[in-house]
Enzyme design. Structure first.
Site, mmCIF file in Angstrom:
data_model
loop_
_atom_site.group_PDB
_atom_site.id
_atom_site.type_symbol
_atom_site.label_atom_id
_atom_site.label_comp_id
_atom_site.label_asym_id
_atom_site.label_seq_id
_atom_site.Cartn_x
_atom_site.Cartn_y
_atom_site.Cartn_z
ATOM 1 C CG HIS A 189 -2.010 -0.886 1.307
ATOM 2 N ND1 HIS A 189 -1.901 -2.222 1.063
ATOM 3 C CD2 HIS A 189 -3.330 -0.654 1.578
ATOM 4 C CE1 HIS A 189 -3.106 -2.784 1.182
ATOM 5 N NE2 HIS A 189 -3.985 -1.860 1.492
ATOM 6 C CD GLU A 192 -5.664 3.599 2.202
ATOM 7 O OE1 GLU A 192 -4.729 3.055 2.826
ATOM 8 O OE2 GLU A 192 -6.874 3.255 2.328
ATOM 9 C CG ASP A 270 -9.180 -1.340 0.843
ATOM 10 O OD1 ASP A 270 -8.292 -2.152 1.141
ATOM 11 O OD2 ASP A 270 -9.112 -0.123 1.144
ATOM 12 C CG ASP A 271 -10.749 -3.325 4.324
ATOM 13 O OD1 ASP A 271 -10.210 -4.338 4.790
ATOM 14 O OD2 ASP A 271 -10.113 -2.309 3.968
HETATM 15 N N1 ADE Z 1 -5.949 -2.661 6.127
HETATM 16 C C1 ADE Z 1 -7.190 -2.966 5.731
HETATM 17 N N2 ADE Z 1 -7.630 -2.045 4.863
HETATM 18 C C2 ADE Z 1 -6.643 -1.141 4.699
HETATM 19 C C3 ADE Z 1 -6.471 0.034 3.923
HETATM 20 N N3 ADE Z 1 -7.437 0.511 3.132
HETATM 21 N N4 ADE Z 1 -5.320 0.716 4.023
HETATM 22 C C4 ADE Z 1 -4.357 0.271 4.816
HETATM 23 N N5 ADE Z 1 -4.443 -0.832 5.565
HETATM 24 C C5 ADE Z 1 -5.581 -1.533 5.504
HETATM 25 ZN ZN ZN Z 2 -6.113 -2.064 1.410
#
Ligand code: ADE
Ligand code: ZN
Length: 330
Positions: A189, A192, A270-271
């Site tokens: 990552h 972001e 992502d989540d």
């Molecule tokens: N862990 C889970 N989702 C994340 C995200 N968007 N950015 C960084 N770490 C994460």
């Molecule tokens: Zn992520």
């Protein structure tokens, strides 16, 4: 949207839906600080990455056994398959579990069990990416890679996630060198919430082959030119960016500008349990908010298979790419 696609940016712990969280809490005798699934869902209001991570790590308390991890992954794969995902490269955060006393073998074997039957059960091929938590020490990351050594047959790459600002990629130079020596692929990552400089570091110091998010490259035209020239894939997560307030509104998302610049963009979830949608939902959302046409959507899907770690199985990649070309938009 059922357009065939690869999902390349997906945290398996971020697929924990409230219903499964409560079921696992009951099974494992864990008390959640919420009375109902509705109350828990109502807590999904985030100001930034850290406010999300606080809840994300807290809810992991319900994940304790191999069966729990297998069930979590199986539920994700079923949802992903229903939205056209044909191949998934799945992140997991071992340190978030070992810190709670759950052995790394429990995590990997549980996830591995769901992943190894995924093609048969869901028609989704899979890989596993071990992520280091960047807000923990470099020594902890090295210890985690060491602890994963008996399970490397299940792992194809390493990644870097969690709180970005103040934890530059350079902190993890040594563990990425060790991962390279073990034959693992590399992603991280970057960009972001962190600055474009972190994207450069991820490329130059860690040697990553894809950048997860990478959104803030758009502040640095020279970096954009380099990412385009080197065809570095970026794994974008549009609904995540809105929920974590990296962008104000989906209509402000730089995805169209990034595609126009020639960046190798992919769209991912992502989540998804926390951010309001799985991979297909993210495709639907950018199509609607950003007026992407079928050829742009097809490009995003094509990019996802081109960026997948399928070098050992080019026949499979070709098959998936043919599915993208054959897809009929309605
Ligand atoms: N862990 C889970 N989702 C994340 C995200 N968007 N950015 C960084 N770490 C994460
Ligand atoms: Zn992520």
């Amino acid at each position: 949207m059922h357009l065939p696609k690869a999902e390349l940016h997906l945290h398996i712990e971020g697929t924990l839906e409230p219903e499964l969280a409560f079921a696992l809490a009951e099974r494992n005798g864990v008390t959640l600080p919420y009375a109902t699934t509705e109350e828990l869902r109502a807590a999904y209001q985030f100001d930034d990455l850290q406010s999300f991570l606080d809840l994300y790590y807290a809810l992991m308390a319900v994940l304790r056994t191999e069966d729990d991890f297998a069930e979590l992954a199986d539920a994700y794969l079923a949802r992903a398959a229903a939205q056209g995902v044909r191949h998934a490269e799945i992140f997991f955060d071992p340190q978030a579990h070992t810190a709670r006393g759950v052995p790394i073998g429990t995590v990997i074997e549980g996830l591995g069990r769901a992943l190894e039957r995924s093609e048969e059960t869901h028609g989704v091929s899979t890989q596993l990416i071990l992520c280091f938590l960047r807000d923990l020490s470099a020594e902890s990351a090295l210890g985690t890679l060491d602890a994963a050594k008996p399970y490397l047959h299940r792992i194809s790459a390493v990644g870097l996630d969690s709180a970005e600002v103040g934890h530059p990629p350079a902190k993890f130079r040594e563990v990425y060198e060790a991962a390279t020596a073990l034959g693992l692929r590399k992603v991280a990552h970057a960009g972001e919430e962190g600055p474009p400089e972190y994207i450069r570091e991820a490329l130059d110091i860690l040697g990553v082959e894809r950048v997860d998010h990478g959104l803030r490259c758009m502040e640095d035209p020279e970096l954009v030119a380099r990412l385009v020239a080197d065809r570095v894939p970026l794994t974008l997560c549009p609904l995540s960016n809105v929920r974590l307030r990296t962008v104000d509104k989906l209509t402000d998302h730089p995805l169209p500008a990034m595609l126009a610049a020639g960046l190798h963009c992919t769209v991912n979830s992502d989540d998804p349990a926390y951010f309001g949608g799985y991979a297909g939902d993210n495709f639907d959302a950018v199509r609607d908010a950003l007026a992407l046409d079928p050829e742009q959507l097809r490009t995003l899907a094509r990019n996802s298979f081109e960026a997948a770690f399928l070098d050992h199985d080019e026949e499979r990649r070709a098959r998936y790419l043919a599915e993208v070309e054959a897809y009929a938009f309605d």
